[in-house]
Design a protein around this motif. Structure first.
Motif, PDB file in Angstrom:
ATOM      1  N   ILE A 129     -41.099 -17.808  -8.887  1.00 45.00           N
ATOM      2  CA  ILE A 129     -40.047 -16.989  -8.294  1.00 45.00           C
ATOM      3  C   ILE A 129     -38.705 -17.660  -8.579  1.00 45.00           C
ATOM      4  O   ILE A 129     -38.537 -18.856  -8.327  1.00 45.00           O
ATOM      5  CB  ILE A 129     -40.264 -16.872  -6.769  1.00 45.00           C
ATOM      6  N   ALA A 130     -37.765 -16.880  -9.066  1.00 42.19           N
ATOM      7  CA  ALA A 130     -36.508 -17.462  -9.532  1.00 42.19           C
ATOM      8  C   ALA A 130     -35.475 -17.539  -8.416  1.00 42.19           C
ATOM      9  O   ALA A 130     -34.570 -16.703  -8.317  1.00 42.19           O
ATOM     10  CB  ALA A 130     -35.983 -16.686 -10.732  1.00 42.19           C
ATOM     11  N   THR A 131     -35.603 -18.552  -7.571  1.00 46.83           N
ATOM     12  CA  THR A 131     -34.466 -18.894  -6.723  1.00 46.83           C
ATOM     13  C   THR A 131     -33.652 -19.959  -7.443  1.00 46.83           C
ATOM     14  O   THR A 131     -34.132 -20.591  -8.385  1.00 46.83           O
ATOM     15  CB  THR A 131     -34.937 -19.454  -5.370  1.00 46.83           C
TER      16      THR A 131
ATOM     17  N   ARG B 287     -35.047 -23.569  -7.801  1.00 46.17           N
ATOM     18  CA  ARG B 287     -36.277 -23.559  -6.993  1.00 46.17           C
ATOM     19  C   ARG B 287     -36.012 -23.941  -5.525  1.00 46.17           C
ATOM     20  O   ARG B 287     -36.904 -24.472  -4.826  1.00 46.17           O
ATOM     21  CB  ARG B 287     -37.337 -24.478  -7.599  1.00 46.17           C
TER      22      ARG B 287
ATOM     23  N   HIS C 286     -35.454 -19.931  -0.109  1.00 52.56           N
ATOM     24  CA  HIS C 286     -34.612 -18.751   0.072  1.00 52.56           C
ATOM     25  C   HIS C 286     -34.489 -18.442   1.562  1.00 52.56           C
ATOM     26  O   HIS C 286     -35.486 -18.254   2.244  1.00 52.56           O
ATOM     27  CB  HIS C 286     -35.244 -17.566  -0.667  1.00 52.56           C
TER      28      HIS C 286
ATOM     29  N   ARG D   8     -29.769 -17.621 -11.788  1.00 57.24           N
ATOM     30  CA  ARG D   8     -30.914 -18.218 -11.086  1.00 57.24           C
ATOM     31  C   ARG D   8     -32.026 -18.556 -12.070  1.00 57.24           C
ATOM     32  O   ARG D   8     -32.622 -19.626 -12.017  1.00 57.24           O
ATOM     33  CB  ARG D   8     -31.449 -17.246 -10.038  1.00 57.24           C
ATOM     34  N   GLU D   9     -32.349 -17.601 -12.949  1.00 57.25           N
ATOM     35  CA  GLU D   9     -33.438 -17.856 -13.910  1.00 57.25           C
ATOM     36  C   GLU D   9     -33.073 -19.028 -14.816  1.00 57.25           C
ATOM     37  O   GLU D   9     -33.896 -19.907 -15.077  1.00 57.25           O
ATOM     38  CB  GLU D   9     -33.714 -16.589 -14.720  1.00 57.25           C
TER      39      GLU D   9
ATOM     40  N   ASP E 157     -31.074 -21.252  -1.349  1.00 55.30           N
ATOM     41  CA  ASP E 157     -30.619 -20.036  -2.018  1.00 55.30           C
ATOM     42  C   ASP E 157     -30.507 -18.955  -0.955  1.00 55.30           C
ATOM     43  O   ASP E 157     -31.517 -18.532  -0.379  1.00 55.30           O
ATOM     44  CB  ASP E 157     -31.598 -19.630  -3.126  1.00 55.30           C
TER      45      ASP E 157
ATOM     46  N   GLY F 273     -29.699 -15.973  -1.381  1.00 53.41           N
ATOM     47  CA  GLY F 273     -29.858 -14.622  -1.938  1.00 53.41           C
ATOM     48  C   GLY F 273     -28.527 -13.996  -2.294  1.00 53.41           C
ATOM     49  O   GLY F 273     -27.534 -14.687  -2.529  1.00 53.41           O
TER      50      GLY F 273
END
Lengths: 302, 302, 302, 302, 302, 302
Positions: free
Chosen positions: D11-13, D16, D19, D55-56, D81, D83
């Motif tokens: 999952i791209a936070t 890493r 979140h 993020r990615e 993160d 969001g």
């Protein structure tokens, strides 16, 4: 050591065939000749990249092919890749002369030449290498008629190959065009084709009365098959200069081709107007390569 | 504050589900696990990017869904996103071991796991997490059989997952493959599948005799559904390594899936071979995400 | 007939050289061998497409080359294209074995082999074909050290080729790495390289004290040159998996290479980590092909 | 199990990090908040995709970072993160209100907020969350002044964030703009900025007199750093709506940023105008992510 | 000198028509007005580029058109290109006001205005220019209902144009929506549309009972036709923000349009939601341009 | 109403100038004429799309321009867009004739014509419209000499425009070529240019001895400036058929151009070899458009 089975590996000759120049000393059942020429089209270039793209895609389709039914095809068929015509830049007449010469050389050394265009204008100099075939018939898969006398001040654009061929080749008897559609036709070209008795088949006719279309195909003839990839639906094959919606599915295209090869002797095949640069998904050249292989299955195995 | 409705906004977990590691403490109806692994395919890579692309696309399809008929689906269904298997680079055996472990962990915490490939080789280690399911049936949507024993010197490529599963899982009873087509099949694989009594259904059969195909589907079984996106027509879903023309429409794919889920208990779903890098239009991952959601509607709501 | 001068025409062997398998009967000054392998990298694949892309780009750079000063280079140098190593899918050990074998075969038939990767992991099996060269030196152009022992659970990723080579080749004396930069280094790898006395040169040192860097290059040695294209600035060459800003200009890269070839005997060259799929402008492979040619000019002509 | 080291997996936070919503219960050194909003720009959209792309890309740059010199940075720094701001469609005033609220919430829970735009208009509502900072200074890396009063009939476009901030925030004392260049400036905006005593630094000044520029930077202040990625040269970072040639190299950009963070207390950072859709090579977001990390190294470690 | 026949040459006005501002002094049968506005959509922008892309594509379709049957269409029809509405940045209300004004000006000078969106939100201010047409009917080709009251906090997104029109225009009597499909509908919107007696036609109904659909079309009315290109199948037209599979073929779309124009008086046409940036094959804008021309043939010639 | 300030909006004439055919009745300071012709190049087509792309990009650069120093340029300069030459398909001689005619017509109506290629072969017929200028000098920014007599069997390729001009125009006195670099030069062409006394300046000379280069520029002459965009570094401008690394920065290119225009009378400007299809970032045409505007500032304002 056996050659690689990975399509992205190895020198990309057509179906991993040996490479010989058209005028070298070789014999084969099938020989492939590229004509990387696209300066005669009037819209989006890229067909110059097609011979190389089709060769690369062909590495996914190296014969023989065994079907789900266990039948194996193209097992005993030999291939040669004769490379590409050595073309000049810009000089249209010299281009035509060299293309005809190379096509003649290839024809003399194989049972069935496969020509990789290029835009559709290359079909004219290719056909000139068939001036000795009595009672020559052409079957053309195409959205467009390509029978225009003059377009944008030239007689040699990709709209005119069949008109030029009719002018130049007394042995060319008849043309069947399958897949016609679109908003606009050149009235003079339509009239001229009709006057010569050509068979013009629209997509609508193919969809509503396929059996009549199949019945009207030539039978027992020497047939040159010219496949303009824009005959296919652009959803199937997006990489082409002048897409027209509502075209042939791949299945219908191969069905038509098989009907042609089943009833006639195929003396030549060209695949033109593929612009790989317009399809980042890469499926356009894969489909073109496979269509060539299925045509060969029909022509040489069935 | 409610999460964003904008598909391009927010942390991209599947359908905005909470993210928990496979072995954390959670329970859900549906859990999603990615396997971003594509080194077992032999053509065009990119399936490693699919889990993330499908998650992003899933944000257009966050349940519940109310249809034009007013019916609401997936309303009371809970989701968890278990992230991706923590994969090694290069080491195939370790990859399989970790994938099976993560799949087992996910299975134990949810009613229906959804696995996001990766190339089709990931289905073998995923199926290994189902070695305890009695009388396991597989339904596979695929252009290719993927039942080859050895390809390009390996037994673990994306051509072999179901062969390996049959070798490893005595409880695996039967495989139905829907959507087969193409120029070439591995004769040994076809024979082996036929000898095991697998049901091999071509596109031609689907188009000419759908009701017979539906009648022959398993009924009352525990079914693992494996969707290779190249089962779909490449005009519908261009983003895949090895496209084959004349494939399933989206409507036919979902109809087949609904027939499977209506008659059986779905115990697992994987969607594999999506290569988002090959489709700049972005529709490939949108279609894959929606297909997952429609499968869940069929499996959990109907 | 002379071959085409059009870069998009003709069968794409390297610089239009004849194609012979590594173990066939041939001799040449320069021989090219591709290793289309990219499953050992941990980020964005595509280096598998590099050998073919570099071959196609090389058709813009077919020797000999006459400069503005009238000097002609690579006039009497003969080339053979030995194709690509026939690689398995997935099986890393078999891949290494076949690569070493093919590299040995090529080395035995030419004065200077040029290897086209693939990701940087291919350099290890290539170097294994040099286990008989006394006092072997390596010069590496690279943003990264690639001397990591284990990364993501494997010892054979594209981060480890030089570490593996040091383990396996007692004759490998020294490595000079030019162009290092980036946010993060593996401390264990840095320590291990320093302990072996390797020369680690950062971009900052190249920019602030080039003459000291040149003075510290090996002299009078047998040098294997490994060019990771991410040594170049990504503005110059964007098509690579792991770009790092502030890299080598093309001019500085060729200047460094010329200094190496002027002082030493070049025994091998590889160019790795080119991902043509990541650069739609197509300049990445053009630059890689030209850099190979300029290296050959330096090694064989100067 | 440790999270994946593969940048394309999981999952791209941001880096890493866990979140948490802006108004949840958490504390961190660094918190990231995205503002996926690009409807205020007047040319090529795509900055809405930047928060997710950064993020990615950040997954290649997960701290800590050990340099070639053995020094480790960002080792003890905690990340969250937060969001993305939950934005409305279309309603500009509501967008600003929600952005300011979320920024305030994030600021109250961390030492240093990092904001991911969006176009440059987002900087105004972000700055509104800093209305309590006495003697607030802004340093802006940018090709453009962005101090226009009204452009194309609106006061809230991406040309006006700093003008609006000066109108709204009495505590905003001074703005330093670094990297100015281009064919055209808004004379009224230039006059207004000069009248307020802002420091306007062109690329020419940076190249010819860097030490004077560094001397003129604020010292001992609370600084909000706003990085418009078009401050960088488009060869370095092509993915931006309005590229201007002859911009900052990556090295110069980080040098300027380090000078700012070394002399001042960084109270906020935004990175705006990244349009990942305009750069198929993917290096634009990688550079943006790395630049954030290097800014954090400077602000938190040095 | 006659204008160029090459589609890539010359100033790109629609079908090479003269360019006049909406409020200048001119009269024409058909006038084209662009609304390059896409900030009201909630997913992938790009429709702002559609007016220019459609103009460029229209140069392949400059009337008149002679069919294979020899019939010539649009021979005596005059065209004017009124350019694009001069839009503000960001300010939604001002955008709507200017769009309505320009549309009114264009309507007053021509027989049939053709509007090029833009996202679907532009249809509301366009319809406001038709507040004087008694008994106005709308036919909408669309995958989506676009009758939502509020989405993502706004009443003016591309999901709401027809709801706003019903609120604002007492003369708007009825809407027929053709091509509905997808996973999710807004229940309140469906109820509101049904309560007003609108005709909602799904793809399933079109495929299973086309004649009933045709019979239910309005007859003898003043019809405004709004074509959302996502009504078409994304395989046919991939360049759109929110593709939905299993849509209209081009043939079915034109058949429906012809049925509408044959039975009614067309008073306006818009084509919206084309995002040329999402389709590198370029066929999306070609199809949109051709669909406009075929609509004009039906409306003005038949 | 004032025209739009949004670059993506409105009919794309150059800098929103009125459009008049070359032979219509108009007068202007600057007139723009496109020559969308690229069939004379030997590598990657796309320059046919350049005139339209430059026009669209020019909408970001509509004069006048006020600098940071408050100086306003191109304020009182009038523009006309004369559209594109109406070219034939394929017929090279007719193409040259029409291009010369249109260029003559444009020259007679304006102070300074700006020609938008097209590949570099268009410069020859453009120069033929200058056969009446006494003592004509050419300054050429280019990586290549373009002085080859025959290439690939033609005398009219994009490698030969200046050779042909020297053959045809007795009044053409001297050519200065700036930016030369690359692996290979045509020795005969170099000798011929040197024999005529042309000034050939390499990138190395520009970088090491710029003042000598500037001193050697023509002074007090009528100068035609031909800008091949491959003179620029491909990192700056990637969209060109034949990129060569280590080229001109944008700043150096404009500095050279300003030196030329400051010392001479500019009688014509062409910008050629831009292939927008090769640069998805879109910056190539933006830079080309801006470079034209800066040249005009130098020629008309300084």
């Amino acid at each position: 050591m056996t050659p690689s089975h990975l399509p992205f590996a190895g020198i990309a000759t057509f179906a991993r065939a040996p490479h010989h120049a058209p005028d070298a000393d070789w014999q084969a059942d099938v020989a492939v000749l590229g004509v990387p020429y696209d300066i005669a089209l009037g819209f989006r270039p890229g067909a110059r990249f097609a011979p190389r793209a089709i060769r690369e895609a062909s590495l996914r389709y190296v014969p023989p092919f065994t079907g789900l039914d266990g039948r194996t095809r193209l097992e005993a068929v030999s291939f040669v890749d004769a490379g590409d015509v050595v073309l000049p830049s810009l000089e249209p007449e010299l281009m035509r002369q060299r293309t005809t010469e190379a096509a003649r050389a290839v024809r003399s050394r194989c049972r069935l030449p496969v020509f990789l265009g290029g835009d559709h204008s290359v079909t004219f100099p290719l056909l000139c290498a068939y001036d000795d075939v009595p009672d020559l018939h052409i079957v053309q898969l195409d959205a467009h008629l390509d029978f225009t006398d003059v377009r944008n001040d030239t007689k040699f654009s990709n709209s005119s190959p069949f008109r030029r061929a009719c002018d130049a080749l007394p042995n060319l008897k008849h043309i069947t065009t399958l897949g016609l559609r679109g908003l606009r036709f050149d009235p003079e070209a339509v009239a001229a084709a009709r006057q010569r008795g050509h068979t013009l088949v629209t997509m609508t006719e193919l969809e509503t009365n396929l059996s009549a279309v199949l019945d009207a195909l030539p039978t027992g003839k020497s047939v040159y098959l010219s496949v303009d990839v824009d005959g296919l639906d652009p959803a199937v094959l997006p990489g082409t200069s002048s897409p027209e919606p509502d075209g042939l599915s791949y299945a219908l295209a191969t069905r038509l081709i098989c009907a042609v090869t089943a009833r006639n002797t195929l003396v030549g095949l060209d695949v033109v107007e593929l612009a790989p640069n317009l399809d980042p998904s890469g499926r356009s050249e894969l489909i073109a390569a496979r269509l060539i292989m299925e045509t060969l299955c029909g022509a040489l195995d069935d």
